[in-house]
Design a protein around this motif. Sequence first.
Motif, PDB file in Angstrom:
ATOM      1  N   UNK A 114       0.826  -1.213   0.000  1.00 44.45           N
ATOM      2  CA  UNK A 114       0.000   0.000   0.000  1.00 44.45           C
ATOM      3  C   UNK A 114       0.860   1.262   0.000  1.00 44.45           C
ATOM      4  N   UNK A 115       1.965   1.232   0.751  1.00 43.67           N
ATOM      5  CA  UNK A 115       2.872   2.387   0.782  1.00 43.67           C
ATOM      6  C   UNK A 115       3.455   2.657  -0.604  1.00 43.67           C
ATOM      7  N   UNK A 116       3.940   1.614  -1.264  1.00 42.48           N
ATOM      8  CA  UNK A 116       4.532   1.781  -2.589  1.00 42.48           C
ATOM      9  C   UNK A 116       3.486   2.113  -3.648  1.00 42.48           C
ATOM     10  N   UNK A 117       2.306   1.529  -3.537  1.00 34.86           N
ATOM     11  CA  UNK A 117       1.230   1.843  -4.484  1.00 34.86           C
ATOM     12  C   UNK A 117       0.864   3.317  -4.400  1.00 34.86           C
ATOM     13  N   UNK A 118       0.732   3.824  -3.176  1.00 35.60           N
ATOM     14  CA  UNK A 118       0.406   5.241  -2.997  1.00 35.60           C
ATOM     15  C   UNK A 118       1.536   6.124  -3.530  1.00 35.60           C
ATOM     16  N   UNK A 119       2.770   5.772  -3.211  1.00 39.96           N
ATOM     17  CA  UNK A 119       3.932   6.545  -3.686  1.00 39.96           C
ATOM     18  C   UNK A 119       3.988   6.571  -5.205  1.00 39.96           C
ATOM     19  N   UNK A 120       3.829   5.410  -5.834  1.00 34.99           N
ATOM     20  CA  UNK A 120       3.879   5.342  -7.300  1.00 34.99           C
ATOM     21  C   UNK A 120       2.731   6.093  -7.952  1.00 34.99           C
ATOM     22  N   UNK A 121       1.550   6.035  -7.346  1.00 34.69           N
ATOM     23  CA  UNK A 121       0.403   6.773  -7.878  1.00 34.69           C
ATOM     24  C   UNK A 121       0.676   8.274  -7.837  1.00 34.69           C
ATOM     25  N   UNK A 122       1.226   8.750  -6.719  1.00 32.52           N
ATOM     26  CA  UNK A 122       1.531  10.173  -6.609  1.00 32.52           C
ATOM     27  C   UNK A 122       2.606  10.591  -7.612  1.00 32.52           C
ATOM     28  N   UNK A 123       3.618   9.758  -7.788  1.00 31.97           N
ATOM     29  CA  UNK A 123       4.682  10.079  -8.747  1.00 31.97           C
ATOM     30  C   UNK A 123       4.105  10.172 -10.156  1.00 31.97           C
ATOM     31  N   UNK A 124       3.190   9.275 -10.501  1.00 29.11           N
ATOM     32  CA  UNK A 124       2.600   9.288 -11.850  1.00 29.11           C
ATOM     33  C   UNK A 124       1.748  10.529 -12.093  1.00 29.11           C
ATOM     34  N   UNK A 125       1.293  11.184 -11.037  1.00 28.08           N
ATOM     35  CA  UNK A 125       0.457  12.367 -11.176  1.00 28.08           C
ATOM     36  C   UNK A 125       1.235  13.683 -11.094  1.00 28.08           C
ATOM     37  N   UNK A 126       2.563  13.592 -10.913  1.00 29.86           N
ATOM     38  CA  UNK A 126       3.370  14.812 -10.863  1.00 29.86           C
ATOM     39  C   UNK A 126       3.369  15.485 -12.221  1.00 29.86           C
ATOM     40  N   UNK A 127       3.257  16.800 -12.215  1.00 35.74           N
ATOM     41  CA  UNK A 127       3.233  17.561 -13.467  1.00 35.74           C
ATOM     42  C   UNK A 127       4.510  18.381 -13.612  1.00 35.74           C
ATOM     43  N   UNK A 128       4.950  18.528 -14.844  1.00 36.22           N
ATOM     44  CA  UNK A 128       6.126  19.339 -15.123  1.00 36.22           C
ATOM     45  C   UNK A 128       7.350  18.816 -14.403  1.00 36.22           C
TER      46      UNK A 128
END
Length: 129
Positions: A57-71
């Motif tokens: 869950x920790x890595x899933x959340x981290x990866x999801x946030x990274x994929x949503x980073x802009x610029x």
Amino acid sequence: ELWTISPHTCREKYVYGNFLLHNIMSAEECPICRERYGGTVIPMLSKCCTSHLCFHCAESHRNEQISQLEGNRKKIKCMFCCALYHSVRDIPWILDSRSIELTGLVVDLSALNASRAAMQLQTRGTARS
């Protein structure tokens, strides 16, 4: 003794090193996926607020946030307290090794070790850029 009750909180917490740890006996399962800790369900602690959750869950959340980073944004947030972390250089979670030790959990650390190795390679690549 490393474990003491912290008198300034209303919730029962313990002090260990530089981290406040929630009462480990109440942390038998991940609060996100509700899987019981053990085997491939590895207990982790957030560095900022000591909330517990499983590695997946920790890595899933981290990866999801990274994929949503802009610029060229690089900051991601803790899902519990919203503390900011650098998406490549910082790892916001630590292995809850004390809980594993005290409860006698048997966990498979291969996924955690593979993730750490991948992050180290990614960090080296970012440092060169």
